[in-house]
Design a protein around this motif. Structure first.
Motif, short mmCIF file in Angstrom:
data_model
loop_
_atom_site.label_atom_id
_atom_site.label_comp_id
_atom_site.label_asym_id
_atom_site.label_seq_id
_atom_site.Cartn_x
_atom_site.Cartn_y
_atom_site.Cartn_z
N ARG A 1 20.51 2.44 4.31
CA ARG A 1 22.21 2.53 4.04
C ARG A 1 23.11 1.66 4.70
O ARG A 1 24.16 1.49 4.53
N TYR B 1 20.89 -4.59 4.02
CA TYR B 1 20.63 -5.12 2.31
C TYR B 1 19.43 -6.14 2.34
O TYR B 1 19.15 -6.74 3.41
N CYS C 1 24.10 -4.82 8.06
CA CYS C 1 25.34 -4.92 8.05
C CYS C 1 26.19 -4.83 9.28
O CYS C 1 25.87 -4.19 10.18
N THR D 1 26.08 0.80 3.59
CA THR D 1 26.40 0.09 2.38
C THR D 1 27.04 1.10 1.08
O THR D 1 26.51 2.20 1.44
N GLN E 1 29.37 1.67 -2.58
CA GLN E 1 29.89 1.29 -3.86
C GLN E 1 30.84 2.30 -4.28
O GLN E 1 30.78 3.39 -4.31
N SER F 1 20.51 -1.96 -1.33
CA SER F 1 21.50 -2.93 -1.62
C SER F 1 20.88 -4.42 -1.63
O SER F 1 20.30 -4.65 -1.00
N TYR G 1 27.89 -5.23 -0.62
CA TYR G 1 27.82 -3.97 -0.36
C TYR G 1 28.20 -3.41 0.99
O TYR G 1 28.48 -1.96 1.19
N CYS G 2 28.17 -4.40 1.85
CA CYS G 2 28.53 -3.82 3.28
C CYS G 2 29.82 -3.56 3.52
O CYS G 2 30.87 -4.38 2.97
#
Length: 133
Positions: A4, A7, A19, A31, A33, A49, A54-55
């Motif tokens: 999570r 990516y 990230c 990450t 959305q 991701s 998405y980070c």
């Protein structure tokens, strides 16, 4: 499969990118959305991701100048990397983390995006203190 806070932007990668790498605060990144349910936007953490877009910052923090900064009283940081304001509070877009309480007439500060004042109030004044001419 990316965690999570990571990516992978290419197939066949043996390691994922982290990230917020190099910020010294990697624990404040995730990450996520946006998901809209019943007209409300909610941010959900996601795994797997496929790119850096998405980070973002975890809930309780917001993204400012490439770093995840802590939310303070009067602000809302739901995990979208954005800072929003509670009604009765004000901040300027160029300095969103400097949050001011709107005393006397809290209705002049409706909350929402930094720099937002009630109709007829001057957004260039601190805490929407002046009326528009």
């Amino acid at each position: 499969f990316a965690l999570r806070d990571r990516y992978a932007n290419d197939t066949g990668m043996t390691e994922c990118f982290i990230c917020g790498a190099g910020t010294g605060q990697e624990e404040k990144w995730t990450t996520s959305q946006a998901v809209v349910a019943q007209g409300e936007e909610t941010w959900l953490q996601v795994q797997g991701s496929v790119n850096q877009s998405y980070c973002g910052c975890i809930a309780g923090t917001y993204l400012w100048n490439g770093r995840c900064e802590e939310c303070i009283q009067g602000s809302i940081c739901a995990g979208s990397s954005k800072l929003l304001l509670e009604p009765g509070f004000f901040s300027r877009p160029e300095e969103p983390g400097a949050v001011y309480r709107c005393f006397d007439e809290p209705i002049r500060c409706p909350g929402g995006e930094p720099g937002t004042c009630a109709v007829g109030r001057d957004t260039s004044t601190l805490a929407c203190s002046a009326c528009l001419p």
